[in-house]
Design an enzyme around this catalytic site. Structure first.
Site, mmCIF file in Angstrom:
data_model
loop_
_atom_site.group_PDB
_atom_site.id
_atom_site.type_symbol
_atom_site.label_atom_id
_atom_site.label_comp_id
_atom_site.label_asym_id
_atom_site.label_seq_id
_atom_site.Cartn_x
_atom_site.Cartn_y
_atom_site.Cartn_z
ATOM 1 N N ASP A 203 0.924 -1.095 0.181
ATOM 2 C CA ASP A 203 -0.019 -0.049 -0.110
ATOM 3 C C ASP A 203 0.869 1.223 0.012
ATOM 4 O O ASP A 203 2.093 1.208 0.048
ATOM 5 C CB ASP A 203 -1.046 0.082 1.227
ATOM 6 C CG ASP A 203 -2.422 0.618 0.876
ATOM 7 O OD1 ASP A 203 -2.340 1.664 0.253
ATOM 8 O OD2 ASP A 203 -3.272 -0.133 0.949
ATOM 9 N N HIS A 280 -2.914 3.168 -4.901
ATOM 10 C CA HIS A 280 -2.128 2.690 -3.463
ATOM 11 C C HIS A 280 -0.801 2.275 -3.777
ATOM 12 O O HIS A 280 -0.433 1.197 -3.487
ATOM 13 C CB HIS A 280 -2.989 1.696 -2.673
ATOM 14 C CG HIS A 280 -4.186 2.144 -2.239
ATOM 15 N ND1 HIS A 280 -4.469 2.909 -0.915
ATOM 16 C CD2 HIS A 280 -5.578 2.088 -2.590
ATOM 17 C CE1 HIS A 280 -5.672 3.088 -0.807
ATOM 18 N NE2 HIS A 280 -6.462 3.005 -1.864
ATOM 19 N N GLU A 344 -9.937 2.651 -5.182
ATOM 20 C CA GLU A 344 -9.541 4.151 -4.903
ATOM 21 C C GLU A 344 -8.230 4.467 -5.651
ATOM 22 O O GLU A 344 -7.160 5.050 -5.191
ATOM 23 C CB GLU A 344 -9.042 4.080 -3.282
ATOM 24 C CG GLU A 344 -10.409 3.794 -2.397
ATOM 25 C CD GLU A 344 -9.958 4.054 -1.043
ATOM 26 O OE1 GLU A 344 -10.856 4.348 -0.197
ATOM 27 O OE2 GLU A 344 -8.898 3.546 -0.458
HETATM 28 C C1 ACM Z 1 -10.915 -0.361 0.559
HETATM 29 O O1 ACM Z 1 -11.435 -0.348 1.706
HETATM 30 N N1 ACM Z 1 -10.248 0.689 0.124
HETATM 31 C C2 ACM Z 1 -11.156 -1.597 -0.293
#
Ligand code: ACM
Ligand code: ZN
Length: 546
Positions: A203, A280, A344
């Site tokens: 991440d 990410h 995201e």
């Molecule tokens: C997430 O909670 N961004 C998958």
């Protein structure tokens, strides 16, 4: 003189007698099993289990040995570390006997406890393993403090899971958990008959898996210089924000990864690695700046909200990198599913990037978001050619998803419903029921800092992952998963507190969906809590009377 002798003998008998009955623990009065089995019929009488109780295993293949190994662990926990059940071939009375049945599915089992034997019939070794987990719950709770023998109530249990995918995700990027802590998490999963460990390994805030071809990922990407203290204000990082000014890092060597995958396999848990792509990505970009759209050198992220700095899908080098990483990942993880994130991922960098714009023209894409669909489909092709399936978060649907990708629905169940309707396989993990980083109570005074929200255990229990789907569409729902994101998790103690007892509610959704009842669940959870205590797990108490 004779009267004195008699009194002495009586005292001795009393002491011995007390010893003997203290060390053969009687069965608990009202045992119950969680997740609730298909049927559970208690008869009269008990079976006496001791270190001398032999085991009969009809097959000696490796996976059966793992299931029988769970019984070895049980003996060691109760009768002492040296206690190993004696294996015997005879169909002897007084034994624990494992039998295979072609008439059952692999995870199904029948557990029969009679006064003179215990029989475990199962479709496969995984069913036998689950039967041992059930047996563990039938022991008197005091057994785990040590005993010479224990009584187990006579019972006939028929059991099997409703859903094939019963998962837990652990984020080790924001908070790093040691191999021992990961193993303890796997133990917890086994106790609850969960079978998929989704390991969130990369991440913005840390890259946690050794990749030999790209050593900077762990030399640079595994360490952040410092970490935000307290709640993230969401992009507004000014002088009021405080940082701990302490470097934070950690990663798993490939040897450690293998150790965890093997430990999980022995508990019939598949480990799905997650390598986030294309969002990410800051820890990766900090390690290799050419992976981003601008080529700038970044620092590993120190705060928590969504970051615009993502992989550049315009450049071929990005795909070469991902394939190089995945080559090594596939060597380490035998899982059919490989998770590539996909959540995201802002498109802001792509909109300004000449390489990304050129890619859009070349591929006939009209919206930047479609670049995500393009990039994901390329990675999926790579995985399919190697016999693996791609799984990703539900944002994949927005960029156009292939029919073969598996969708993990987190922004509610709507994405999952949409995916199932179009024939994609689905795992339901909606924030509304499955986000265990949320508070467990509306009254947050005294609670450890959490992401926010409010997800009491009863709410977890109320999840119906099949709601809104026709019988035909339901076939695509493989299962459910709890997610533990760890931005605000300080240590493994707190992780346990966030998981328990909510994990038991999720386990009943996954294993016992067609027979859930909340009142029964409360009393089963109350009893299971005794096992948490016996195993030294920390748990939240909101569900319980005290
Ligand atoms: C997430 O909670 N961004 C998958
Ligand atoms: Zn780009």
């Amino acid at each position: 003189m004779r009267r004195g002798m008699k009194r002495l003998m009586l005292v001795c008998m009393c002491v011995l007698g007390t010893c003997a009955c203290r060390r053969t623990l009687p069965a608990d009065p009202a045992p119950s099993v969680l997740p609730v089995p298909r049927s559970e019929i208690y008869g009269g009488g008990t079976f006496r289990l001791s270190a001398a109780t032999p085991v009969v295993a009809v097959s000696d293949d490796e996976r059966t040995a793992w299931a029988v190994g769970a019984l070895d662990e049980l003996y060691a926990a109760v009768f002492g570390p040296e206690a190993q059940p004696r294996r015997t071939d005879a169909a002897a009375d007084g034994a624990v006997r494992f039998v295979c049945s072609d008439a059952m599915e692999a995870e199904e089992y029948r557990l029969t406890v009679d006064p003179d034997r215990i029989e475990i019939v199962s479709g496969g070794p995984e069913g036998a393993f689950y039967a041992v987990q059930t047996l563990r719950q039938l022991l008197p709770r005091a057994a785990f403090s040590g005993a010479d023998a224990v009584e187990i109530p006579c019972v006939a249990i028929e059991d099997g899971p409703c859903l094939v995918y019963r998962g837990l995700m652990l984020d080790v990027a924001r908070h790093f958990f040691t191999v021992e802590e990961v193993k303890r998490t796997l133990d917890l999963m086994a106790m609850h008959k969960l079978n998929v460990f989704h390991w969130h390994l990369t991440d913005d805030q840390g890259w946690r898996i050794e990749i030999r071809k790209y050593p900077e990922l762990t030399r640079v990407g595994a360490v952040r210089k410092r970490t935000l203290v307290g709640r993230d204000p969401g992009g507004e990082y000014d002088e009021t924000c405080r940082y701990d000014e302490t470097p934070y890092g950690g990663f798993y060597t490939q040897e450690e990864i293998r150790e965890v995958v093997d430990y999980a396999a022995r508990r019939f848990i598949t480990v799905i690695p997650e390598i986030e792509f294309p969002g990410h990505a800051v820890a990766a970009l900090a390690s290799y700046p050419w992976l981003g759209c601008t080529g700038e050198r970044y620092e590993v992220r120190q705060t928590w909200d969504i970051d615009d700095r993502v992989f550049c899908p315009g450049r071929e080098t990005t795909f070469e990198f991902m394939e190089g990483v995945l080559e090594e990942v596939l060597e380490l993880f035998p899982s059919e599913y490989i998770h590539i994130g996909g959540d995201e991922c802002p498109t802001k960098m792509w909109e300004r990037c000449p390489a990304c714009r050129a890619r859009m023209v070349a591929e006939g894409l009209t919206r930047p978001r479609q670049l995500q669909g393009y990039a994901t489909a390329r990675i999926e092709r790579f995985l399919l050619e190697r016999g693996r399936r791609l799984i990703g978060w539900d944002e994949m649907l927005d960029g156009g998803v292939t029919p073969t990708a598996v969708v993990m629905s987190w922004r509610g169940t709507e994405g999952g419903v949409r995916a199932a309707r179009q024939g994609n396989e689905v795992v339901m993990a909606p924030t509304t029921h499955c986000y265990f980083d949320y508070y467990q109570t509306a009254d947050t005074v005294g609670e450890p800092l959490a992401w926010g929200g409010c997800l009491p255990v009863e709410q977890v229990y109320s999840l119906d992952p099949l709601e809104g789907l026709s019988a035909d569409e339901r076939r695509f729902v493989r299962g459910v998963q709890a997610n533990l994101w760890t931005e605000y998790i300080a240590d493994f103690e707190q992780a346990q507190y966030m998981l328990l007892p909510r994990l038991s509610a999720l386990a009943e959704v996954a294993w016992s969906l067609d027979r859930k009842d909340v009142a029964g669940y409360r009393s089963r959870a109350e009893r299971l809590r005794g096992l948490y205590d016996a195993c030294g797990y920390r748990y939240a108490r909101h569900l319980f009377a005290d």
